[in-house]
Design an enzyme around this catalytic site. Structure first.
Site, mmCIF file in Angstrom:
data_model
loop_
_atom_site.group_PDB
_atom_site.id
_atom_site.type_symbol
_atom_site.label_atom_id
_atom_site.label_comp_id
_atom_site.label_asym_id
_atom_site.label_seq_id
_atom_site.Cartn_x
_atom_site.Cartn_y
_atom_site.Cartn_z
ATOM 1 N N GLY A 13 6.506 -3.100 -13.898
ATOM 2 C CA GLY A 13 7.218 -2.075 -14.650
ATOM 3 C C GLY A 13 6.925 -0.701 -14.078
ATOM 4 N N GLU A 44 -1.666 -9.179 -19.945
ATOM 5 C CA GLU A 44 -2.958 -8.512 -19.818
ATOM 6 C C GLU A 44 -3.579 -8.846 -18.463
ATOM 7 O OE1 GLU A 44 -7.005 -7.936 -22.315
ATOM 8 O OE2 GLU A 44 -5.537 -9.353 -23.106
ATOM 9 N N ASP A 73 -0.407 -6.724 -7.046
ATOM 10 C CA ASP A 73 -1.476 -5.989 -7.705
ATOM 11 C C ASP A 73 -2.111 -5.138 -6.624
ATOM 12 O OD1 ASP A 73 -2.725 -5.623 -10.349
ATOM 13 O OD2 ASP A 73 -4.551 -6.063 -9.245
ATOM 14 N N GLY A 157 1.328 7.704 -8.187
ATOM 15 C CA GLY A 157 -0.097 7.373 -8.306
ATOM 16 C C GLY A 157 -0.993 8.320 -7.529
ATOM 17 N N LYS A 179 6.317 5.940 4.708
ATOM 18 C CA LYS A 179 5.248 5.282 3.920
ATOM 19 C C LYS A 179 5.392 3.763 3.975
ATOM 20 C CE LYS A 179 3.085 4.650 -0.551
ATOM 21 N NZ LYS A 179 3.136 4.794 -2.008
ATOM 22 N N HIS A 184 -0.037 -0.202 2.580
ATOM 23 C CA HIS A 184 -0.560 -1.495 2.122
ATOM 24 C C HIS A 184 0.575 -2.376 1.578
ATOM 25 C CE1 HIS A 184 -0.196 1.371 -1.025
ATOM 26 N NE2 HIS A 184 -0.746 0.657 -1.982
#
Ligand code: IMP
Length: 197
Positions: A13, A44, A73, A157, A179, A184
């Site tokens: 999201g 979670e 992640d 971020g 970028k 990464h």
């Protein structure tokens, strides 16, 4: 084994990440849809590693949509902080990106340039379905250094604090294509696309 999904849900999201995913995957040859289009509830992030959390997110999105899922992640590891905030990068301050950057600057007050080394890490997982016992996994990292003040307006971020020595610029001063070519996430996405082809 080649995997040719028709439609893949992106298990995130985070608007900054989604922009990068869509830009890179635009020519991947399958339809990509954000999980928000299916009202997928957030899961979670109880894992203690990037790969565990990426699997949790991909499984959750696949379960709620019935589609194949891609999840990432990611986070930033700062050497002077023994690798923190790491998997907790999004939750570092508990108050979002701007507060995360302020907290990072505060924690690094007085730390000289040569000790401000850091890297972004990204783990991307592709699950064919929610019960996939062998997800495809790709990870990558991107080396840099934490600046003493914010610079640039692109990205999201920690980009305004991440100095990229190879380009002598801050990550938030790179164009989206610059970028994606070295980051990464860009590297991990190229890798997972190869595994899928
Ligand atoms: P996640 O959504 O749990 O994977 O958290 C990722 C967090 O790491 C983001 O919210 C950002 O704080 C940070 N992060 C990951 N990738 C990047 C990037 O490319 N630029 C800036 N910050 C990033």
């Amino acid at each position: 084994m080649a995997i040719k999904p028709q439609k893949v849900v992106l298990a995130s999201g985070n608007q900054g990440k989604l922009r990068e995913f869509f830009r890179i995957l635009g020519t991947a040859g399958f339809e990509i849809v954000a999980q928000s289009e299916y009202d997928v509830p957030d899961v979670e992030e109880t894992g203690l590693t990037f790969v565990e959390n990426a699997i949790l997110k991909a499984r959750n999105a696949a379960k709620h949509t019935g589609l194949s899922a891609l999840a990432d992640d990611s986070g930033i590891e700062v050497d002077a902080l023994n690798g923190r905030p790491g998997i907790y990068s999004a939750r570092y301050s508990g108050k979002g990106d701007d507060a995360n950057n302020i907290k990072l600057l505060k924690e690094l007050e007085g730390v000289p340039d040569e000790q401000r080394t850091a890297r972004f890490r990204c783990c991307i997982v592709f699950m064919r379905h929610a019960d996939d016992p062998s997800p495809l996994i790709a990870d990558a990292s991107w080396e840099g250094r934490i600046l003493h003040e914010l610079s640039g307006t692109n990205g999201f971020g920690y980009d305004p604090l991440f100095f990229v020595p190879t380009h002598n610029k801050c990550s938030a001063e790179l164009s989206p294509d610059e970028k994606n070519a070295i980051s990464h996430r860009g590297q991990a996405l190229q890798h997972i696309l190869k595994l899928m082809s």
